[in-house]
Design a protein around this motif. Sequence first.
Motif, mmCIF file in Angstrom:
data_model
loop_
_atom_site.group_PDB
_atom_site.id
_atom_site.type_symbol
_atom_site.label_atom_id
_atom_site.label_comp_id
_atom_site.label_asym_id
_atom_site.label_seq_id
_atom_site.Cartn_x
_atom_site.Cartn_y
_atom_site.Cartn_z
ATOM 1 N N ASP A 78 61.177 38.779 -32.806
ATOM 2 C CA ASP A 78 60.763 37.410 -31.783
ATOM 3 C C ASP A 78 61.531 37.303 -30.280
ATOM 4 O OD1 ASP A 78 59.426 36.272 -34.042
ATOM 5 O OD2 ASP A 78 60.511 34.946 -34.807
ATOM 6 N N PRO A 79 63.195 37.538 -30.478
ATOM 7 C CA PRO A 79 64.096 37.212 -29.195
ATOM 8 C C PRO A 79 62.820 38.643 -27.971
ATOM 9 C CG PRO A 79 65.375 37.663 -31.082
ATOM 10 C CD PRO A 79 63.516 38.222 -31.128
ATOM 11 N N MET A 80 62.474 39.794 -28.443
ATOM 12 C CA MET A 80 61.621 40.612 -27.451
ATOM 13 C C MET A 80 60.030 40.154 -26.827
ATOM 14 S SD MET A 80 61.782 44.440 -28.823
ATOM 15 C CE MET A 80 61.734 44.718 -30.528
ATOM 16 N N LYS A 81 59.860 38.981 -28.377
ATOM 17 C CA LYS A 81 59.106 38.688 -27.587
ATOM 18 C C LYS A 81 59.067 36.797 -25.854
ATOM 19 C CE LYS A 81 55.773 38.819 -31.755
ATOM 20 N NZ LYS A 81 55.407 38.106 -32.691
ATOM 21 N N ASN A 122 65.871 48.428 -16.252
ATOM 22 C CA ASN A 122 65.436 48.852 -16.405
ATOM 23 C C ASN A 122 63.799 48.737 -16.976
ATOM 24 O OD1 ASN A 122 64.329 48.913 -13.455
ATOM 25 N ND2 ASN A 122 66.696 50.337 -13.062
ATOM 26 N N GLY A 123 63.052 49.025 -16.164
ATOM 27 C CA GLY A 123 61.868 49.732 -16.310
ATOM 28 C C GLY A 123 61.387 49.281 -17.811
ATOM 29 N N ALA A 124 61.727 48.291 -18.546
ATOM 30 C CA ALA A 124 61.907 47.883 -19.845
ATOM 31 C C ALA A 124 60.733 46.910 -20.384
ATOM 32 C CB ALA A 124 62.925 46.569 -20.212
ATOM 33 N N LEU A 125 59.445 46.889 -19.352
ATOM 34 C CA LEU A 125 58.511 46.183 -19.724
ATOM 35 C C LEU A 125 57.539 47.166 -20.626
ATOM 36 C CD1 LEU A 125 57.067 43.419 -19.613
ATOM 37 C CD2 LEU A 125 55.785 44.459 -17.526
ATOM 38 N N ASP A 126 57.316 48.043 -20.238
ATOM 39 C CA ASP A 126 57.068 49.458 -20.494
ATOM 40 C C ASP A 126 57.310 49.645 -22.472
ATOM 41 O OD1 ASP A 126 55.275 49.636 -18.893
ATOM 42 O OD2 ASP A 126 56.656 51.320 -17.264
ATOM 43 N N ARG A 175 56.417 38.141 -18.426
ATOM 44 C CA ARG A 175 55.012 38.995 -17.684
ATOM 45 C C ARG A 175 54.654 37.592 -17.175
ATOM 46 N NH1 ARG A 175 52.348 40.105 -23.460
ATOM 47 N NH2 ARG A 175 52.170 42.401 -23.261
ATOM 48 N N ARG A 176 56.006 36.256 -16.961
ATOM 49 C CA ARG A 176 55.771 34.687 -15.804
ATOM 50 C C ARG A 176 56.066 36.061 -14.887
ATOM 51 N NH1 ARG A 176 57.638 31.660 -19.428
ATOM 52 N NH2 ARG A 176 59.358 31.754 -17.973
ATOM 53 N N GLN A 177 56.755 36.017 -14.637
ATOM 54 C CA GLN A 177 57.811 36.378 -13.123
ATOM 55 C C GLN A 177 56.397 38.016 -13.079
ATOM 56 O OE1 GLN A 177 60.406 36.215 -11.823
ATOM 57 N NE2 GLN A 177 60.324 34.181 -13.394
ATOM 58 N N GLU A 178 56.094 38.413 -13.625
ATOM 59 C CA GLU A 178 55.578 39.609 -13.200
ATOM 60 C C GLU A 178 53.849 39.162 -12.394
ATOM 61 O OE1 GLU A 178 53.920 42.477 -15.312
ATOM 62 O OE2 GLU A 178 53.736 44.186 -14.666
ATOM 63 N N SER A 179 53.288 38.478 -13.100
ATOM 64 C CA SER A 179 52.259 37.313 -12.750
ATOM 65 C C SER A 179 52.208 36.833 -11.638
ATOM 66 C CB SER A 179 51.439 36.336 -13.646
ATOM 67 O OG SER A 179 51.249 35.504 -13.676
ATOM 68 N N SER A 184 66.060 42.644 -14.022
ATOM 69 C CA SER A 184 65.212 42.944 -12.735
ATOM 70 C C SER A 184 63.849 43.134 -13.065
ATOM 71 C CB SER A 184 65.690 43.786 -12.150
ATOM 72 O OG SER A 184 65.141 44.851 -12.951
ATOM 73 N N LEU A 185 62.698 42.380 -12.685
ATOM 74 C CA LEU A 185 61.593 43.164 -12.281
ATOM 75 C C LEU A 185 60.831 44.461 -11.361
ATOM 76 C CD1 LEU A 185 58.115 42.491 -13.555
ATOM 77 C CD2 LEU A 185 58.762 40.606 -11.731
ATOM 78 N N THR A 186 60.274 45.080 -11.267
ATOM 79 C CA THR A 186 60.107 46.247 -10.035
ATOM 80 C C THR A 186 58.716 46.546 -9.883
ATOM 81 O OG1 THR A 186 62.114 47.047 -10.631
ATOM 82 C CG2 THR A 186 60.312 48.421 -8.910
ATOM 83 N N LEU A 187 57.923 45.452 -8.970
ATOM 84 C CA LEU A 187 56.441 46.135 -8.510
ATOM 85 C C LEU A 187 56.535 47.496 -7.100
ATOM 86 C CD1 LEU A 187 55.053 42.494 -9.575
ATOM 87 C CD2 LEU A 187 55.018 44.106 -10.842
#
Lengths: 144, 118
Positions: free
Chosen positions: B79-82, A133-137, B89-93, A3-6
């Motif tokens: 690699d899998p983390m990248k 959750n929040g894993a992007l950071d 990042r694609r979703q976020e953008s 999931s993605l949260t903004l």
Amino acid sequence: MTSLTLVRRIRARPAIVFAALSTPEGITHWWGPDAGPVLLAESDARVGGRFRVRFRMLDGSEHEAVGEYIEVVDGKRLVMTWQWAFGGEPDEGAEVSSVTIDLRAIDTGTELTFTHARLQTENSCRSHTCGWNGALDKLERYLS
Amino acid sequence: MVKYTDAQLDRTFGALVDQTRRTILARLGREAGVSVSELAKPFAITLPGVMKHLDVLEDAGLITRSKEGRTVTVRLRPDPMKGALEWLRRQESFWSRRLDRLAEYAEREEVKASKRSR
């Protein structure tokens, strides 16, 4: 489960943000990710109602997203399914995901919390791997 | 351009959901190779407990284990983390740009509404 949260703070009252999100008139003004036009906007914002939005991007590609409203709380909350009818992410196919938008009145206007998640299915998601959750950071910290 | 499959993404995110596993990965990010017993030390769980976490991480392709004599050394495989980061990042953008446009539109509407009510 991914999931993605903004979160966004918007200088407009919740009723205005809600109308921008849920009415065809509002949707035509912002739906595409770039300055390309919205070609079609249908939205019946009540539980069980559907939306359909087609837009063209500046690179000329056309995309259409469809979905159904699962939860509608006027001025406060929208939960809907989300699916690409065509276009969209090439490797995502027609997978159904869910979008949740919560609006909260703050002094300066509205705080909007947006969550996009894949729908949970028994195959792809055992209980302990859900709610991630929040894993992007965290990922960014690992990779930096 | 490497394509990351849904199954791989699910395994990566599934592995990252757990705090103990994230702590292990963070340490492996700082240190080039760590023995299993060294890795287990900071945790209040048993060695077999730690081994289970390492199994999950290895299944997800996030670590490798190699045996040298009596010591098993664990190394990070990023690699899998990248792949997971790239997907996010694609979703976020995509959504980020749309929410920016929504905010701009709503703020213009607010200005109009405030002028009308004045």
